[in-house]
Scaffold this motif. Sequence first.
Motif, PDB file in Angstrom:
ATOM      1  N   ILE A 118      -9.598  13.815  60.506  1.00  0.00           N
ATOM      2  CA  ILE A 118      -8.384  13.345  59.834  1.00  0.00           C
ATOM      3  C   ILE A 118      -7.439  14.522  59.630  1.00  0.00           C
ATOM      4  N   ASN A 119      -6.176  14.328  59.924  1.00  0.00           N
ATOM      5  CA  ASN A 119      -5.146  15.333  59.664  1.00  0.00           C
ATOM      6  C   ASN A 119      -4.185  14.821  58.598  1.00  0.00           C
ATOM      7  N   VAL A 120      -3.880  15.667  57.632  1.00  0.00           N
ATOM      8  CA  VAL A 120      -2.896  15.349  56.597  1.00  0.00           C
ATOM      9  C   VAL A 120      -1.814  16.417  56.648  1.00  0.00           C
ATOM     10  N   ASP A 121      -0.561  16.000  56.828  1.00  0.00           N
ATOM     11  CA  ASP A 121       0.579  16.917  56.853  1.00  0.00           C
ATOM     12  C   ASP A 121       1.412  16.647  55.603  1.00  0.00           C
ATOM     13  N   ARG A 122       1.375  17.590  54.672  1.00  0.00           N
ATOM     14  CA  ARG A 122       2.073  17.390  53.396  1.00  0.00           C
ATOM     15  C   ARG A 122       3.588  17.421  53.569  1.00  0.00           C
ATOM     16  N   ALA A 123       4.077  18.211  54.497  1.00  0.00           N
ATOM     17  CA  ALA A 123       5.529  18.329  54.692  1.00  0.00           C
ATOM     18  C   ALA A 123       6.134  17.036  55.224  1.00  0.00           C
ATOM     19  N   SER A 124       5.429  16.381  56.141  1.00  0.00           N
ATOM     20  CA  SER A 124       5.955  15.144  56.731  1.00  0.00           C
ATOM     21  C   SER A 124       5.381  13.895  56.070  1.00  0.00           C
TER      22      SER A 124
ATOM     23  N   THR B  57       2.361  12.577  56.215  1.00  0.00           N
ATOM     24  CA  THR B  57       1.659  11.731  57.182  1.00  0.00           C
ATOM     25  C   THR B  57       0.160  12.006  57.159  1.00  0.00           C
ATOM     26  N   LEU B  58      -0.584  10.971  57.500  1.00  0.00           N
ATOM     27  CA  LEU B  58      -2.030  11.076  57.705  1.00  0.00           C
ATOM     28  C   LEU B  58      -2.354  10.396  59.021  1.00  0.00           C
ATOM     29  N   GLU B  59      -3.175  11.065  59.837  1.00  0.00           N
ATOM     30  CA  GLU B  59      -3.601  10.463  61.092  1.00  0.00           C
ATOM     31  C   GLU B  59      -5.113  10.555  61.220  1.00  0.00           C
ATOM     32  N   ILE B  60      -5.684   9.527  61.842  1.00  0.00           N
ATOM     33  CA  ILE B  60      -7.102   9.512  62.163  1.00  0.00           C
ATOM     34  C   ILE B  60      -7.263   9.786  63.647  1.00  0.00           C
ATOM     35  N   LEU B  61      -8.182  10.677  63.971  1.00  0.00           N
ATOM     36  CA  LEU B  61      -8.473  11.015  65.361  1.00  0.00           C
ATOM     37  C   LEU B  61      -9.900  10.610  65.705  1.00  0.00           C
ATOM     38  N   GLU B  62     -10.079  10.072  66.903  1.00  0.00           N
ATOM     39  CA  GLU B  62     -11.407   9.825  67.446  1.00  0.00           C
ATOM     40  C   GLU B  62     -11.527  10.568  68.757  1.00  0.00           C
ATOM     41  N   ASN B  63     -12.430  11.553  68.792  1.00  0.00           N
ATOM     42  CA  ASN B  63     -12.561  12.427  69.966  1.00  0.00           C
ATOM     43  C   ASN B  63     -11.219  13.024  70.363  1.00  0.00           C
ATOM     44  N   GLY B  64     -10.443  13.401  69.361  1.00  0.00           N
ATOM     45  CA  GLY B  64      -9.164  14.063  69.596  1.00  0.00           C
ATOM     46  C   GLY B  64      -8.003  13.131  69.865  1.00  0.00           C
ATOM     47  N   LYS B  65      -8.246  11.822  69.979  1.00  0.00           N
ATOM     48  CA  LYS B  65      -7.185  10.855  70.272  1.00  0.00           C
ATOM     49  C   LYS B  65      -6.804  10.127  68.988  1.00  0.00           C
ATOM     50  N   GLN B  66      -5.509  10.051  68.735  1.00  0.00           N
ATOM     51  CA  GLN B  66      -5.032   9.385  67.529  1.00  0.00           C
ATOM     52  C   GLN B  66      -5.294   7.886  67.596  1.00  0.00           C
ATOM     53  N   THR B  67      -5.908   7.364  66.523  1.00  0.00           N
ATOM     54  CA  THR B  67      -6.171   5.922  66.454  1.00  0.00           C
ATOM     55  C   THR B  67      -5.371   5.256  65.339  1.00  0.00           C
ATOM     56  N   GLY B  68      -4.668   6.037  64.535  1.00  0.00           N
ATOM     57  CA  GLY B  68      -3.852   5.471  63.469  1.00  0.00           C
ATOM     58  C   GLY B  68      -3.064   6.551  62.765  1.00  0.00           C
ATOM     59  N   LYS B  69      -1.860   6.191  62.291  1.00  0.00           N
ATOM     60  CA  LYS B  69      -1.022   7.143  61.580  1.00  0.00           C
ATOM     61  C   LYS B  69      -0.217   6.406  60.519  1.00  0.00           C
ATOM     62  N   TRP B  70      -0.120   7.006  59.310  1.00  0.00           N
ATOM     63  CA  TRP B  70       0.543   6.355  58.189  1.00  0.00           C
ATOM     64  C   TRP B  70       1.375   7.354  57.392  1.00  0.00           C
TER      65      TRP B  70
ATOM     66  N   ILE C 147      -4.412  12.203  47.494  1.00  0.00           N
ATOM     67  CA  ILE C 147      -3.644  11.709  48.632  1.00  0.00           C
ATOM     68  C   ILE C 147      -3.625  10.190  48.561  1.00  0.00           C
ATOM     69  N   ARG C 148      -2.441   9.625  48.311  1.00  0.00           N
ATOM     70  CA  ARG C 148      -2.291   8.183  48.207  1.00  0.00           C
ATOM     71  C   ARG C 148      -1.921   7.603  49.572  1.00  0.00           C
ATOM     72  N   VAL C 149      -2.612   6.527  49.943  1.00  0.00           N
ATOM     73  CA  VAL C 149      -2.433   5.949  51.282  1.00  0.00           C
ATOM     74  C   VAL C 149      -2.205   4.446  51.170  1.00  0.00           C
ATOM     75  N   PRO C 150      -1.547   3.837  52.171  1.00  0.00           N
ATOM     76  CA  PRO C 150      -1.402   2.376  52.196  1.00  0.00           C
ATOM     77  C   PRO C 150      -2.769   1.695  52.314  1.00  0.00           C
ATOM     78  N   GLN C 151      -2.825   0.432  51.927  1.00  0.00           N
ATOM     79  CA  GLN C 151      -4.096  -0.289  51.954  1.00  0.00           C
ATOM     80  C   GLN C 151      -4.685  -0.363  53.354  1.00  0.00           C
ATOM     81  N   ASP C 152      -3.827  -0.576  54.379  1.00  0.00           N
ATOM     82  CA  ASP C 152      -4.384  -0.665  55.730  1.00  0.00           C
ATOM     83  C   ASP C 152      -4.952   0.671  56.191  1.00  0.00           C
ATOM     84  N   ALA C 153      -4.410   1.778  55.672  1.00  0.00           N
ATOM     85  CA  ALA C 153      -4.994   3.091  55.983  1.00  0.00           C
ATOM     86  C   ALA C 153      -6.346   3.238  55.312  1.00  0.00           C
ATOM     87  N   LEU C 154      -6.434   2.825  54.038  1.00  0.00           N
ATOM     88  CA  LEU C 154      -7.714   2.906  53.336  1.00  0.00           C
ATOM     89  C   LEU C 154      -8.776   2.050  54.022  1.00  0.00           C
TER      90      LEU C 154
END
Length: 265
Positions: A149-155, A157-170, A243-250
């Motif tokens: 999981i990557n979290v970028d505080r400046a933008s 955003t939170l993204e989930i990676l599977e084997n390096g490929k993004q599977t979701g971003k919020w 880190i607060r996230v949308p329900q679909d991200a959770l």
Amino acid sequence: MQKTAVSRARKIFAVAGFSILVLCTAGCSGNDSPDVAPAAVSQEDLTQLPEANTFATVTGAPLDPQPGAGASAGKVLHPKNDLVVYASMGGKPIAKLPTIQMGSPTWVPVVAEQDDWAEVLLPTRPNASAGWVHVPEGTAESAQNDYAINVDRASFTLEILENGKQTGKWTIGTGKPEHPTPAGRAYIIASIEETKNTYSPIVLPLSYHSDSLETFGGGPGTVGLHTWPNDSFVGKANSDGCIRVPQDALDQLVKMPLGTIVNIV
């Protein structure tokens, strides 16, 4: 904040497709050098060591050897019994790694290996604490975690990676300026079902703690991933460090295996 911890490990690992493996012995490494023997620790000494959990501060712990390595898939480790944590291979005992963390099975990321030794990240203060455990065959289980999981505080955003490929971003919310979300290579330590507060049905505590608060919500200042009753957090720095996230991200985050790296920049 009073919480009831619930174990979600079977569901989490089933969704993630984990293959539980026995840790390799020294022969797997291809290293012909003799294994460094751990310092002897008596049962009495073991009881005196601090437990490596979110409530503890471990003095003398080395720090994450690659704090800027980012989020990546990798091996995670689960102790079958309490494991002594050492400052280095064969070095001073500094803590004990329990089998359970906040009601969930302990799974910690492995960041280095040599022979029967593994360097793991710890869920204690100070942030980015690490330590070495001696794990000959039969003392621990390991698994390959394909998620990160990557979290970028400046933008925001939170993204989930599977084997390096993004599977979701919020788009997310982070800590306010006086209580910022700490940066570093954290990881998910547990899955907790909320029974008292209604702001999030599940909270995923991380291995990192607030740098500005010693405690909040009745806990030790542990930073967590959770949702919020409304969208007032989206794209804003208005939490006490979590880190607060949308329900679909959770909904997707609760499927992540325990021990999943959360890289916060």
